[in-house]
Design an enzyme around this catalytic site. Structure first.
Site, PDB file in Angstrom:
ATOM      1  N   THR A  86       0.839  -1.195   0.000  1.00  0.00           N
ATOM      2  CA  THR A  86       0.000   0.000   0.000  1.00  0.00           C
ATOM      3  C   THR A  86       0.871   1.241   0.000  1.00  0.00           C
ATOM      4  OG1 THR A  86      -1.756   1.203   1.163  1.00  0.00           O
ATOM      5  CG2 THR A  86      -0.168   0.047   2.539  1.00  0.00           C
ATOM      6  N   ASN A 140      -0.530   3.787   1.514  1.00  0.00           N
ATOM      7  CA  ASN A 140      -1.286   4.493   2.552  1.00  0.00           C
ATOM      8  C   ASN A 140      -0.790   4.094   3.959  1.00  0.00           C
ATOM      9  OD1 ASN A 140      -3.287   5.261   4.409  1.00  0.00           O
ATOM     10  ND2 ASN A 140      -4.895   5.154   2.853  1.00  0.00           N
ATOM     11  N   GLY A 173      -1.796   4.948   6.798  1.00  0.00           N
ATOM     12  CA  GLY A 173      -2.903   4.726   7.734  1.00  0.00           C
ATOM     13  C   GLY A 173      -3.317   3.265   7.774  1.00  0.00           C
ATOM     14  N   LYS A 174      -3.345   2.629   6.617  1.00  0.00           N
ATOM     15  CA  LYS A 174      -3.703   1.199   6.566  1.00  0.00           C
ATOM     16  C   LYS A 174      -2.643   0.372   7.296  1.00  0.00           C
ATOM     17  CE  LYS A 174      -6.026   1.115   2.041  1.00  0.00           C
ATOM     18  NZ  LYS A 174      -5.979   0.484   0.705  1.00  0.00           N
ATOM     19  N   ASP A 193      -8.015  -3.408  -0.602  1.00  0.00           N
ATOM     20  CA  ASP A 193      -8.733  -2.435  -1.424  1.00  0.00           C
ATOM     21  C   ASP A 193     -10.024  -2.074  -0.710  1.00  0.00           C
ATOM     22  OD1 ASP A 193      -8.723  -0.802  -3.759  1.00  0.00           O
ATOM     23  OD2 ASP A 193     -10.401  -1.981  -4.489  1.00  0.00           O
ATOM     24  N   PHE A 214      -7.722   8.526   8.961  1.00  0.00           N
ATOM     25  CA  PHE A 214      -7.289   9.025   7.647  1.00  0.00           C
ATOM     26  C   PHE A 214      -8.479   8.949   6.701  1.00  0.00           C
ATOM     27  CE2 PHE A 214      -6.707   4.464   7.518  1.00  0.00           C
ATOM     28  CZ  PHE A 214      -7.076   4.110   6.238  1.00  0.00           C
ATOM     29  N   GLY A 215      -8.276   9.459   5.496  1.00  0.00           N
ATOM     30  CA  GLY A 215      -9.291   9.338   4.450  1.00  0.00           C
ATOM     31  C   GLY A 215     -10.649   9.888   4.884  1.00  0.00           C
ATOM     32  N   ASP A 270     -12.463   9.021   7.353  1.00  0.00           N
ATOM     33  CA  ASP A 270     -12.790   8.780   8.769  1.00  0.00           C
ATOM     34  C   ASP A 270     -13.569   9.919   9.436  1.00  0.00           C
ATOM     35  OD1 ASP A 270     -11.844   6.217   8.822  1.00  0.00           O
ATOM     36  OD2 ASP A 270      -9.903   6.717   9.710  1.00  0.00           O
ATOM     37  N   LYS A 295     -10.935   1.781  16.529  1.00  0.00           N
ATOM     38  CA  LYS A 295     -11.411   1.649  15.145  1.00  0.00           C
ATOM     39  C   LYS A 295     -11.275   0.196  14.687  1.00  0.00           C
ATOM     40  CE  LYS A 295     -10.585   3.109  10.399  1.00  0.00           C
ATOM     41  NZ  LYS A 295      -9.747   3.841   9.445  1.00  0.00           N
TER      42      LYS A 295
HETATM   43  P1  ITT Z   1      -3.442   1.938  -1.627  1.00  0.00           P
HETATM   44  O1  ITT Z   1      -4.315   1.653  -2.828  1.00  0.00           O
HETATM   45  O2  ITT Z   1      -2.029   2.272  -1.985  1.00  0.00           O
HETATM   46  O3  ITT Z   1      -3.526   0.871  -0.569  1.00  0.00           O
HETATM   47  P2  ITT Z   1      -5.377   4.036  -1.112  1.00  0.00           P
HETATM   48  O4  ITT Z   1      -5.486   5.048  -0.006  1.00  0.00           O
HETATM   49  O5  ITT Z   1      -5.520   4.536  -2.517  1.00  0.00           O
HETATM   50  O6  ITT Z   1      -3.976   3.260  -0.902  1.00  0.00           O
HETATM   51  P3  ITT Z   1      -7.802   2.454  -1.406  1.00  0.00           P
HETATM   52  O7  ITT Z   1      -7.855   2.630  -2.877  1.00  0.00           O
HETATM   53  O8  ITT Z   1      -8.124   1.116  -0.843  1.00  0.00           O
HETATM   54  O9  ITT Z   1      -6.366   2.862  -0.825  1.00  0.00           O
HETATM   55  O10 ITT Z   1      -8.712   3.488  -0.649  1.00  0.00           O
HETATM   56  C1  ITT Z   1      -9.854   4.029  -1.224  1.00  0.00           C
HETATM   57  C2  ITT Z   1     -10.163   5.311  -0.535  1.00  0.00           C
HETATM   58  O11 ITT Z   1     -10.787   5.020   0.706  1.00  0.00           O
HETATM   59  C3  ITT Z   1      -8.990   6.227  -0.246  1.00  0.00           C
HETATM   60  O12 ITT Z   1      -9.445   7.544  -0.493  1.00  0.00           O
HETATM   61  C4  ITT Z   1      -8.697   6.006   1.219  1.00  0.00           C
HETATM   62  O13 ITT Z   1      -8.192   7.168   1.845  1.00  0.00           O
HETATM   63  C5  ITT Z   1     -10.079   5.666   1.751  1.00  0.00           C
HETATM   64  N1  ITT Z   1     -10.018   4.725   2.854  1.00  0.00           N
HETATM   65  C6  ITT Z   1      -9.570   3.440   2.826  1.00  0.00           C
HETATM   66  N2  ITT Z   1      -9.684   2.882   4.028  1.00  0.00           N
HETATM   67  C7  ITT Z   1     -10.225   3.824   4.841  1.00  0.00           C
HETATM   68  C8  ITT Z   1     -10.569   3.864   6.193  1.00  0.00           C
HETATM   69  O14 ITT Z   1     -10.373   2.827   6.996  1.00  0.00           O
HETATM   70  N3  ITT Z   1     -11.101   4.987   6.689  1.00  0.00           N
HETATM   71  C9  ITT Z   1     -11.303   6.059   5.907  1.00  0.00           C
HETATM   72  N4  ITT Z   1     -10.982   6.127   4.629  1.00  0.00           N
HETATM   73  C10 ITT Z   1     -10.445   5.013   4.093  1.00  0.00           C
END
Ligand code: ITT
Length: 218
Positions: free
Chosen positions: A6, A8, A10-11, A61, A177-178, A180, A198
């Site tokens: 990833t 990200n 946060g994950k 994903d 993150f994202g 949340d 969480k």
């Molecule tokens: P990778 O593909 O590199 O793992 P990404 O952030 O692009 O990183 P995703 O495509 O899976 O990962 O994420 C889709 C979106 O959802 C992205 O905007 C994330 O920030 C958000 N997201 C994923 N998991 C989340 C969570 O647990 N809480 C809040 N937002 C999340």
């Protein structure tokens, strides 16, 4: 040791809190295929990442599925977060009567080896599959991958899904993150929770629970 593929952090923070020190981040931006479901995207990513990492990998994903918009942004959540922003996702949802939503994650595992077929393909809820090809998932989504790559010998991938229901609310909280800050579960947004809080209720925590139970037997 497991490579969590990833970009990200946060994950990775959440997976490390759940799986202890078994996980390291493998920062690899795998090409995401376009699909309406998360499973094929994660399966394809896991195969690509396994080839790059040359070791066991998990790909996660995730997506936010808003009921009033028939599941949008779903698999396009990353694109929408980057282009529209979560504040405007809230503003789009606010006038709707129904603010309910779900966060979903599919974790895909690949180590280049085969798995014995199981009655339940990685714990994915059959009720939610809505007619998808379960047999294909039992082979690790090979049908989808074959369509995409023309690869008759697609690597086996195991899928683990986690889902959590919630409501879209005005942004609250500084953590996570994202999406949340705008995703509320039982009166608290994910951004108001600690990582452990969480993980105890989230889509990712639920998928990690299924994965770690299976991985322990491997
Ligand atoms: P990778 O593909 O590199 O793992 P990404 O952030 O692009 O990183 P995703 O495509 O899976 O990962 O994420 C889709 C979106 O959802 C992205 O905007 C994330 O920030 C958000 N997201 C994923 N998991 C989340 C969570 O647990 N809480 C809040 N937002 C999340």
């Amino acid at each position: 040791m497991l490579n969590f593929v990833t970009t990200n952090p946060g994950k990775v923070r959440e997976a490390t809190a759940y799986l202890d020190d078994e996980v390291v981040q493998f920062d690899f931006d795998y090409p995401e295929i376009q699909a309406d479901e998360l499973g094929p995207v994660a399966a394809h990513g896991a195969r690509e990442a396994y080839r790059a990492a040359d070791g066991p990998v998990i790909v996660d994903d995730a997506g936010l599925f808003i009921d009033a918009f028939d599941g949008f942004p779903g698999p396009y959540s990353s694109y929408v977060e980057n282009r529209v922003g979560i504040e405007r996702v809230w503003r789009l949802t606010e006038p709707e009567d129904d603010h309910s939503a779900a966060f979903k994650t599919v974790i895909a595992y690949c180590d280049g080896e085969g798995f014995a077929a199981t009655p339940d393909p990685g714990g994915i809820d059959r009720e939610e599959r809505r007619g998808q090809d379960l047999a294909a998932d039992e082979r690790g989504g090979a049908t989808m991958d074959t369509q995409v790559q023309g690869d008759e010998d697609a690597l086996p991938v195991k899928l683990f899904e986690g889902r959590v229901p919630g409501e879209i609310v005005a942004p609250r909280g500084e953590g996570g993150f994202g999406y949340d800050p705008i995703f509320e579960h039982d009166g608290t947004t994910f951004a108001e929770m600690s990582t452990d809080e969480k993980n105890a209720v989230s889509h990712r925590g639920r998928a990690l629970a299924k994965f770690s139970e299976w991985y322990a037997t491997r």
